[in-house]
Design an enzyme around this catalytic site. Structure first.
Site, short mmCIF file in Angstrom:
data_model
loop_
_atom_site.label_atom_id
_atom_site.label_comp_id
_atom_site.label_asym_id
_atom_site.label_seq_id
_atom_site.Cartn_x
_atom_site.Cartn_y
_atom_site.Cartn_z
N HIS A 43 0.59 -1.27 0.05
CA HIS A 43 0.10 -0.26 -0.07
C HIS A 43 0.97 1.18 0.10
O HIS A 43 2.12 1.19 0.39
CB HIS A 43 -1.02 0.02 1.26
CG HIS A 43 -0.09 0.02 2.55
ND1 HIS A 43 0.55 1.07 2.96
CD2 HIS A 43 0.15 -0.99 3.49
CE1 HIS A 43 0.93 0.77 4.02
NE2 HIS A 43 0.89 -0.29 4.37
N GLU A 57 -2.10 -6.94 7.32
CA GLU A 57 -0.83 -6.87 7.96
C GLU A 57 -0.53 -7.82 9.11
O GLU A 57 -1.62 -8.09 9.82
CB GLU A 57 -0.31 -5.48 8.33
CG GLU A 57 1.17 -5.27 8.93
CD GLU A 57 2.17 -5.58 7.94
OE1 GLU A 57 2.51 -6.87 7.63
OE2 GLU A 57 2.91 -4.71 7.52
#
Length: 195
Positions: free
Chosen positions: A8, A84
């Site tokens: 990202h 994550e």
């Protein structure tokens, strides 16, 4: 089948060196510019991606949406398994804060962090399920640095272990029962960004 991995775009916590983990932090202005830079690059290259999927965290979802809109491809339902790593007690801390609280060996103390083996297991399961659901499609996965590093190690054991910057771009090709890297940790699309 091809799968791509994109980390990202940058957030304010990235800029300050704060570990985000599964804390849901939005992209900052630079992160949006980074996502747009990759989207432009992909739109100018030979089209290979049929769809994009991300974790459910907004920094990954928003990066995926920017890329998908530019390429005119669908965004698949986010998958929580592409999140994550959970960093436990260290989420929301800087390196200096970690050193002050837990000392130089904080990495060895656990502190509630998700294990490498756990990250890899959920990543492999998510990729396997994606391959089954989207058979024949080339899918770009927008996720997070530590997660991508672990899944790349699991899928491509001989791949160089290097830090993945924001908006790094990697491509893997399915060959027999394994994966072969075609591109790893590429960020050339960020060279022109000035924020």
């Amino acid at each position: 089948m091809l799968i791509g991995f994109v980390r990202h775009g940058k957030t304010n916590w990235n800029a300050k060196g704060i570990i985000q983990g599964q804390t849901d932090i939005p992209l900052n202005e630079e992160g949006i510019a980074q996502a747009n830079a990759l989207a432009v690059r992909l739109s100018n290259e030979q089209r290979i991606w049929d769809a994009v999927i991300s974790s459910d965290l907004q920094r990954a979802r928003d990066t995926a949406a920017i890329i998908a809109e530019r390429l005119g491809i669908p965004v698949l339902e986010p998958d929580i398994r592409f999140r994550e790593r959970y960093f436990g007690e260290i989420e929301g801390t800087t390196e200096q804060e970690r050193l002050e609280r837990w000392g130089a060996d904080w990495r060895e103390q656990g502190l509630g962090m998700e294990l490498d083996s756990e990250v890899r297991a959920r990543g492999v399961e998510a990729v396997s399920d994606l391959m089954g659901r989207e058979e024949g499609l080339h899918v770009l996965i927008v996720s997070h640095g530590s997660f991508i590093a672990q899944i790349l190690k699991e899928l491509c054991a001989d791949l160089e272990d290097s830090r993945l910057g924001n908006l790094s771009y990697s491509i893997l090709e399915r060959q027999g029962d394994g994966w072969h890297p075609l591109l790893h940790n590429c960020t050339r699309h960020l060279e022109e960004i000035k924020v």
